[in-house]
Each structure stands twice: as C-alpha cells, then as structure tokens.
Design an enzyme around this catalytic site. Structure first.
Site, PDB file in Angstrom:
ATOM      1  N   GLN A 651       0.835  -1.210   0.000  1.00 57.70           N
ATOM      2  CA  GLN A 651       0.000   0.000   0.000  1.00 57.70           C
ATOM      3  C   GLN A 651       0.868   1.258   0.000  1.00 57.70           C
ATOM      4  O   GLN A 651       0.602   2.216  -0.723  1.00 57.70           O
ATOM      5  CB  GLN A 651      -0.901   0.029   1.233  1.00 57.70           C
ATOM      6  CG  GLN A 651      -2.109  -0.873   1.135  1.00 57.70           C
ATOM      7  CD  GLN A 651      -3.018  -0.445   0.015  1.00 57.70           C
ATOM      8  OE1 GLN A 651      -3.481   0.684  -0.054  1.00 57.70           O
ATOM      9  NE2 GLN A 651      -3.259  -1.352  -0.904  1.00 57.70           N
ATOM     10  N   GLY A 715      -5.524   2.374   9.642  1.00 56.66           N
ATOM     11  CA  GLY A 715      -5.519   2.196   8.189  1.00 56.66           C
ATOM     12  C   GLY A 715      -4.262   2.747   7.548  1.00 56.66           C
ATOM     13  O   GLY A 715      -3.587   3.616   8.089  1.00 56.66           O
ATOM     14  N   GLU A 718      -4.171   5.335   2.406  1.00 52.22           N
ATOM     15  CA  GLU A 718      -4.047   6.666   1.813  1.00 52.22           C
ATOM     16  C   GLU A 718      -2.853   7.472   2.309  1.00 52.22           C
ATOM     17  O   GLU A 718      -2.311   8.316   1.598  1.00 52.22           O
ATOM     18  CB  GLU A 718      -5.361   7.431   2.052  1.00 52.22           C
ATOM     19  CG  GLU A 718      -6.471   6.771   1.256  1.00 52.22           C
ATOM     20  CD  GLU A 718      -7.867   7.187   1.669  1.00 52.22           C
ATOM     21  OE1 GLU A 718      -8.417   8.074   1.019  1.00 52.22           O
ATOM     22  OE2 GLU A 718      -8.415   6.610   2.619  1.00 52.22           O
TER      23      GLU A 718
END
Ligand code: MOS
Length: 752
Positions: A651, A715, A718
């Site tokens: 990611q 998370g 982003e």
C-alpha cells in the site's frame, strides 16, 4: 530508538501473508465486473455531450435506431422514471452526482450522458451511440483555472456523508501574523487529477420482476444498494449488489455514478440483462476527479522557529450542481502546535463533472500546501526542516482539546532521518553532488484519519475443519480477502488455506465501505466478535452433546484455543478439534454473527485518532539534459499494528509511486473552448510507472492503537500519498533553486 515492527509473528496477524486470492488472480479465475456474462445480455454505450454548457435542443436517433442489432436508443423521453436519491442514515444514499441521468436537457459538463444505445453486441451499441446526432444551444463553458470563491457555505456534507462546519479558528491569527518577526505568505496550487484504476467502471444490471441485481465495480456495495433502491423506488431488500473483485478505484468507485442507474433503467425497459462498461475517455468525464485547489498559507513564527500564527485559506473547484467537499484544511488545526489559527474555504463553480474523493481526499492537497510552507519557513529561518517540526510538535490535538490516541510522529522523523542519512545534508541549493549529478533532498510529515465504520460479519466453523467468514465489504486490491482470512484464522486456529472468505455481496452481513483507509480497522471487531460468538455456541454444543468428551462439563468450564476445545482446568494439551465435536453432534457447522459500531463521525471524541508518517526523498538533477529523477525514498509510518506487513508495504509503495505522479506528472487539462478534459487517455495523462519508481524503503513503527480496535490496527491505504509531493518539491528546490508552487513540477519550470 523507536522499535520498528519486525513483523514475523507466529500467529496469522502480523505475519507477512501472501494474498489468499493471488492464485485466482494470476490464473484468470478472479471475475471482475465486466467478466460476467448472462444469457440474452445486451450491451449499452452512452452518448456523451460534446459541449460543457448549454442545452440539448434536438436528438436525432433515427439512423441509430435503424442499425441491425440495435434494440433501443434511450433518452430523456423513454428511459422511464429514475428518482433522485437523498442522504439517509450512514451510508444510505451517498453519491457525488445527485442529478439522475437524463433528468433535464441541460448540459453542465463535457461528456454528460445525453442518450444510451443498447444493442446485441458492444460494437453495434458503440456504432449506434456514434450515430446519434445531437443539436445543442451552446454557451461558453467556464473551466477557468484561476479559482475565486463564488460559494462560501456555512456547512458542507463531507466525505462519508457527515454534515459539519469545516472552517476553524482559535486565537487571533491575523493579529499574531501581523506582529510575527518571521512571515511566510505563499499560494500553492494543485490541479485536477483523474483516478485511473486499471479496471474501467462497469455495471451489469439484471431484473427479475421487481428485484434488481447489479454487478458493479464498487468500493461500497451497501451504500450503492441504498442509492439504487431509492432511484428505482424499491425496498432495499429488492436490490442486490455484487462486486467480487475490483481492479482498484482510488476513490472513484466509492460512490455510485450515473452509468449504474442508466444500465438498470435500460435493463428494466428492454427486459434483458444490460452491461455497460465505460471507456477510458469517459473515466475522465463522468466518474469524478480530484478537484483543482488553490491554497494560500500564511505562517508567522518567532526567530527561533516557534509557530505563532497559521492561516490556511483555500478554494477548490466544484461542479455546477454538485458539491463534493475537498477538505484541504482537515489536518491543519492539529498537525502542529500553534496558538493562533484560521482555516477557511470557498468553492468555485466550473463546467466540469462532479469532483470526488481521490486517494487521501482533502488532506493530500492540503498537506502538500502546509508541508511545503513549513519547508519554506525552515529555509527562511535557516533551521533544519525536521527540527522545525520537532519544535512545533503539539502535546494534544489543539483543535479538539483532546489527547491523541497514539502519535509517534517524532519517532517517525528520527527513524526516517537515520535510514535516509539526513544528517549528511548540506542545505545550500545545488551543494550536494554524486556521480556528476546534482542531488536534491526534501522531507515532509503526514497524517491520515483513523476510525471505524459500523461493520457486521459472520464466522462459521464447519465439520470438515474449515471456516467461513463473510462480510459485505470489498477487496479493492488492498488485500481484504487476506485480512479477513487472517483475522478468522487468528481467532479459530483454522489455517489460512482452510478459511473461505465471502465479501462483495449485499446478501452478506453489512460490511464497511472500502474508503477512508478504514475498512481493515472496521472489520477487526466485527470478525472477532462473530468468531467469539461461534466459539461460545461450540462450547455449549461440546458440553451438551450426548457422547461428547465434555458431556460432564458446563460450557463455562471449557475453553477454545488453536481450533481445539478443552477443559480449562486440564489445559489445551487434552483438547479436541472443533470439527470432531461438530461431527459427533451431527452438525455441519456452528456460526456466529458480530457487529461493531462506528467511531468515525463522532463530534465529541475522547481522543483524536490518526495515523502519522514522514517521507524523505532524494532527486537527481542533470541541468545539461534537464533530467530530473526521483532516486531514493524513505517512508516511515506510524499506523498502529500492521496486520499484514507484506500487503501494508505494498500500500505504501503504491501510494509513494502515485505521489511521484502527483508531484511530477499528473494533471487533467480542460479545453477552454469546449470544456473537454483534453488529455483523457493514458498516453496524454501520464501516471508514474515502474520506470519512474526508485528504491522505496518503507518502515512501520509498532505502536498498537487500542482506541481503534483490540489489535491496535489503523488504516494505511491513503497516508502514503499524503505529504509526499511537498517532500519532492522541496528536494527539487534543493537541487535546482526553483521553488515550484503549482503541481505538477514540469521540466520547463526548471529551465533557467
Ligand atoms: Mo479512498 S479516496 O476513501 O477510496
């Protein structure tokens, strides 16, 4: 030194775990939306407006209708009723373009759908769409790039549907700025950017009486069901949305777009399944983009580098009708300590499609501006930019007046600087060389919100020793299939390859949106409680089944660990596998459901919850060739516990590569004559590819955040993009002496 997560744990959580769906993907068995075929299925191709402002006066469909194989040409008069959707509770009705397709004859952006051709084959539908002739009453479109606010709302509907005021103020920012010994006042511009996931947006709609099934490439099947149920006046039980695999979305597939109700309306009219797949060109027009922003940042500081005033006033581009909010000031009130602060925003209407969330919406353009300003201030003060940040580290979230749940940004800086070799930096422009190249070094900090959406899941333990976990969330390429398998394996002891994962289907328990980097943190408590409930039932079965080895015990005397039931007093050595117990009870399976509530959107939280991080980058500059390359990146993330470090690193690497694109390549240009996005293809809209990517060294700190979930996992989808462009432009300045404040940095900016 902070501890970095060494990652390799014995348990499934925290272990580098290859994707459980990998074999299906590489062997072609993974079915993406456009791979589904149904008997009698027809193909739909939209007719796109070729003006960006005006009206459709006449549509001539005669030639198209006569083509062999054409079933229908739909338009405003014959598409049938499509209602508007409204915001409901939570994710029930969130979409960016609220006007249903064909609602009126007004054209507000180039590429707006004005008709739809439906035919036996895709090729025929495309030819028919091309044969539809539109006559327009045309007006000059407004795609002006200089943004002046024409709209200054008190309250906005934010990403994820909450309504709030988003400007903020404390102290006397203007007064403190005026009296500051050191001042910085600069404006930073980010362009419109277009999401370019490999997989095109696609819908296949199938009606069975008053029941609608949609195969859709979606980051949020539950919300999509709510929107489509409203648009067709159906109870939501009558709508089913299926999204098994998503070839990425970056936010463009978070909310439904108009192609979805169009396909559904056409399918209703023709009485057959209808498939509609967008073209790459349409992806630039009608399914959202990161809106252009213009952000003025004013910093006031003491001579020794303490911030005394911060003003962040930004304007972003919006479409004529819709009001996607680009929350550039989201992190400004708490990223640094400053007593006097003001954040304001305004919007400028343009003849463009609706804006949308794009990876790191708001904060990514916002942190580009504020982190760039911090780096410029550091230069002005002749203070190391890392030191400037350390000097202004806040003790609490000064905007909410509450502590951070977990903030280890200083440790990120410390580790990043060490891994990068930042202490060897010589601050003068052009002063660092290697192998005949001029080096430029830059850094920036970043953050991204953490929180949970409400989430449901079910877990089954089965008589063949396998388990099944189900939740109507999505895997958008991030690794959710694997995460759900890991969580289930962790709790049940069933090996990963014996855990079946079901997701991407609204017939399953309602799972979270794949957005806001919150899907993983959201599913943890739901899956764990589902597994706990299944285990509780199993213990009762073990204690009550005649002939069970635990027949003489109470369920409370029993425990479960590693897939085995045992008497607490005896310890796990004498445990019996759960499948054995199920077979003795003649049960195929035992199941449990779990639900967890949202933490996101709480207006009075006890803690301020975010992930934190930093980037250190090196560029090389060859003035004689005007060649700029990114040569080295070190990124450190404080994102709580990392459940799958392999996918987590993936990611961050992906986000960093996207950051290279944001800083140096990506921008969507609108033609001032007709309002069309002119570089609407992957040859002219250039994204960063492998050849642009340098070695990217990713480190995760290991500070579990127990406010988020019991694993402490936040998370990471982003945050890797946040702040990155500021590190690049700072490195470019360090190498070349040119300060670029409008992205992307173009080579022509650097030619003296
Ligand atoms: Mo992300 S922009 O919430 O898909």
């Amino acid at each position: 030194m902070p501890t970095t997560q060494k990652t390799q744990t014995a348990s499934p959580v925290g272990r580098d775990t290859p994707r459980v769906d990998g074999p299906r993907k590489v062997s072609g068995l993974a079915q993406y939306t456009s791979d589904f075929h149904f008997p009698g299925m027809l193909y739909a191709v939209p007719v796109e407006a070729t003006i960006a402002n005006g009206k459709v006066v006449k549509l001539d469909t005669a030639a198209a209708e006569k083509m062999p194989g054409v079933r229908a040409i739909f338009h405003r008069e014959n598409i049938g009723k499509i209602f508007r959707s409204t915001l409901g509770q939570g994710f029930e009705g969130v979409c960016e373009e609220r006007r249903p397709p064909f609602e009126d004859d007004v054209v507000r952006y180039y590429g707006q759908y004005i008709a739809l051709a439906v035919a036996d084959t895709f090729e025929t539908a495309k030819a028919a769409a091309d044969a539809v002739r539109a006559t327009y009453a045309k007006e000059k479109p407004n795609v002006e790039t200089d943004l002046k606010a024409d709209d200054d709302p008190d309250e906005v509907v934010t990403t994820f549907g909450t309504r709030q005021r988003l400007d903020s103020k404390r102290g006397d920012a203007e007064g403190a700025f005026a009296s500051s010994p050191v001042k910085l006042d600069q404006t930073y511009v980010t362009p419109s950017e277009t999401h370019n996931p490999l997989e095109l947006h696609a819908t296949t709609a199938i009606w069975d009486g008053s029941t609608l099934t949609l195969y859709e490439s979606s980051q949020g099947v539950v919300n999509l069901r709510g929107v489509l149920a409203q648009m067709f006046g159906l109870p939501k039980e009558n709508v089913r949305v299926i999204t098994k695999f998503v070839g990425s979305g970056f936010g463009s597939k978070l909310w439904p777009w108009t192609q979805c109700p169009l396909a559904a309306a056409a399918a209703r009219q023709v009485g057959k399944p209808v498939k509609l797949v967008l073209s790459r060109k349409m992806m630039f027009q009608s399914v959202g983009h990161r809106p252009r922003t213009q952000q003025r940042v004013r910093l006031g500081a003491t001579r020794d580098g303490k911030l005394v005033s911060l003003q962040h006033d930004y304007v972003y581009q919006r479409s004529i009708l819709d009001a996607h909010h680009e929350d550039c000031g989201e992190a400004t009130p708490f990223q640094y300590s400053v007593a006097n602060l003001r954040v304001t925003f305004g919007r400028a209407r343009r003849n463009v499609g609706a804006g949308a969330d794009m990876r790191g919406p708001g904060r990514v353009p916002g942190l580009y501006a504020t982190e760039s300003a911090m780096n410029e201030l550091a230069d002005q003060l002749k203070i190391d930019p890392v030191k400037l940040r350390i000097l202004n580290e806040p003790k609490i979230d000064e905007s909410l007046g509450v502590p951070f749940s977990s903030r280890h940004l200083l440790e990120c800086f410390e580790l990043g600087a060490e891994k990068f070799g930042w202490s060897r930096r010589s601050p003068e422009v052009g002063s660092m060389k290697r192998d005949g190249l001029t080096l430029g070094w830059g850094m920036a900090g970043c953050s991204w919100i953490a929180g949970r959406f409400s989430s449901e899941a079910s877990v089954e333990l089965r008589d063949d020793g396998t388990a099944r976990v189900a939740s109507a969330t999505q895997d958008i390429g991030t690794g959710m299939y694997t995460i759900l398998a890991q969580l289930t394996s962790q709790k049940t002891g069933v090996p990963l390859d014996k855990v079946e994962v079901a997701l991407g289907d609204t017939s399953l328990p309602e799972g979270p949106l794949s957005g806001g980097s919150m899907a993983t943190e959201s599913v943890v408590p739901a899956v764990f409680s589902a597994a706990d409930n299944a285990i509780t039932s199993l213990l009762t079965i073990a204690a009550t089944t005649p002939g069970s080895p635990f027949e003489k015990h109470k369920p409370d005397d029993l425990a479960f660990e590693g897939g085995r039931v045992f008497v607490k007093a005896d310890g796990p050595a004498k445990g019996v596998p759960f499948d054995d117990l199920l077979r003795r009870a003649n049960l195929r399976l035992v199941s449990g459901s779990g639900r967890s509530e949202a933490t996101f959107g709480n207006p009075k939280p006890k803690f301020s919850t975010h992930s934190w991080g930093c980037h250190f980058v090196e560029v090389t500059w060859q003035p004689e060739l005007a060649r700029l390359r990114v040569s080295r990146v070190v990124t450190v993330m404080d994102a709580g516990r990392i459940i799958n470090p392999l996918a987590g690193r993936n990611q961050i690497v992906g986000a960093v590569v996207m950051g290279i694109g944001m800083a140096l390549l990506e921008h969507t240009s609108y033609d001032p004559q007709n309002g069309a996005p002119i570089n609407s293809n992957l040859a002219d809209y250039v994204v960063a590819v492998n050849a642009d990517a340098p070695p990217i060294d990713v480190h995760f700190l290991d500070f579990p955040d127990k406010e988020i979930n019991e694993l402490g996992a936040r998370g990471i989808g982003e945050i890797g993009l946040a702040g990155f462009a500021a590190a690049i432009t700072t490195a470019v300045h360090h190498a070349t002496g040119v300060r670029v404040r409008e992205l992307p940095v173009k080579i022509e900016n650097l030619l003296a």
